[in-house]
Motif scaffolding. Structure first.
Motif, mmCIF file in Angstrom:
data_model
loop_
_atom_site.group_PDB
_atom_site.id
_atom_site.type_symbol
_atom_site.label_atom_id
_atom_site.label_comp_id
_atom_site.label_asym_id
_atom_site.label_seq_id
_atom_site.Cartn_x
_atom_site.Cartn_y
_atom_site.Cartn_z
ATOM 1 N N TYR A 39 -77.206 -8.959 -117.674
ATOM 2 C CA TYR A 39 -77.821 -9.835 -118.666
ATOM 3 C C TYR A 39 -79.004 -10.622 -118.109
ATOM 4 O O TYR A 39 -80.021 -10.761 -118.763
ATOM 5 N N GLY A 40 -78.914 -11.127 -116.902
ATOM 6 C CA GLY A 40 -79.973 -11.967 -116.341
ATOM 7 C C GLY A 40 -81.226 -11.237 -115.913
ATOM 8 O O GLY A 40 -82.286 -11.844 -115.772
ATOM 9 N N ASP A 75 -84.785 -13.542 -115.894
ATOM 10 C CA ASP A 75 -84.505 -14.988 -115.974
ATOM 11 C C ASP A 75 -83.820 -15.354 -117.293
ATOM 12 O O ASP A 75 -84.078 -16.404 -117.870
ATOM 13 N N THR A 76 -82.956 -14.470 -117.743
ATOM 14 C CA THR A 76 -82.268 -14.653 -119.018
ATOM 15 C C THR A 76 -81.051 -15.549 -118.826
ATOM 16 O O THR A 76 -80.258 -15.335 -117.919
ATOM 17 N N GLU A 77 -80.926 -16.527 -119.687
ATOM 18 C CA GLU A 77 -79.788 -17.448 -119.645
ATOM 19 C C GLU A 77 -79.044 -17.380 -120.977
ATOM 20 O O GLU A 77 -79.644 -17.543 -122.034
ATOM 21 N N PRO A 78 -77.730 -17.145 -120.929
ATOM 22 C CA PRO A 78 -76.984 -17.080 -122.191
ATOM 23 C C PRO A 78 -76.979 -18.402 -122.952
ATOM 24 O O PRO A 78 -76.893 -18.408 -124.180
ATOM 25 N N GLU A 79 -77.113 -19.505 -122.236
ATOM 26 C CA GLU A 79 -77.096 -20.807 -122.899
ATOM 27 C C GLU A 79 -78.313 -21.015 -123.804
ATOM 28 O O GLU A 79 -78.221 -21.702 -124.822
ATOM 29 N N THR A 80 -79.445 -20.435 -123.418
ATOM 30 C CA THR A 80 -80.662 -20.618 -124.212
ATOM 31 C C THR A 80 -81.028 -19.396 -125.035
ATOM 32 O O THR A 80 -81.758 -19.515 -126.010
#
Length: 174
Positions: free
Chosen positions: A56-57, A79-84
């Motif tokens: 995912y990241g 630089d993928t963040e699940p929170e955002t």
């Protein structure tokens, strides 16, 4: 694999090292990209061999032409963040004979569709040197909008250039 109309996106392999090395050492291909320091092809191969699997990241795909499976470039969501639900996109077509023929546009649409549909992203961002008119046009064509300007952050041939920050929200992809 992820299919577009003209391209297929597939994970990068160590056997792709020679093409990646060639593209990264071509001044015309790297004109508007941060190119770092020259490396031998053996280091590029080792980096691909040791690269963590796509997750995912950080998702890296080679861009292949559907018609003949020729590798012509790469795309990455990083630089993928699940929170955002936000990822940054990198792309380039290294095989110059495929420039201006719709492959970059299709690769952009395909990776963005993948990001929104499969990764459940809310937004995809990127930066582009203001003088890279061809790339800026492609990004706008598929729905990215200018969100800001970073002043004098890219240096090439002794001159400083600005960069646009651009964003594409879920539902804006054209």
């Amino acid at each position: 694999m992820v299919l577009g109309e003209l391209v297929r996106l597939r994970p990068m392999e160590p056997s792709d090292a020679e093409a990646l090395w060639r593209w990264n050492h071509d001044p015309e291909v790297m004109r508007w990209m941060f190119d770092g320091y020259a490396q031998p092809v053996s280091h590029v191969r080792k980096r691909l061999e040791e690269r963590p699997r796509n997750a995912y990241g950080n998702v890296l795909y080679g861009v292949e032409v559907l018609a003949d499976a020729k590798l012509i470039g790469l795309v990455r969501l990083r630089d993928t963040e699940p929170e955002t639900g936000i990822a940054e996109l990198d792309i380039y077509i290294g095989e110059k004979e495929y420039w201006g023929r719709g492959y970059a546009t299709d690769a952009m649409r395909t990776i963005c569709r993948y990001g929104f549909d499969k990764m459940r992203l809310h937004k995809i961002t990127l930066t582009v040197v203001t003088e890279n008119h061809a790339a800026h046009h492609i990004y706008q064509k598929i729905g990215f909008v200018d969100e800001g300007r970073l002043r004098q952050v890219f240096r090439r041939d002794g001159q400083w250039y600005d960069m646009f920050t651009m964003g594409l929200l879920e539902g804006e992809l054209r």
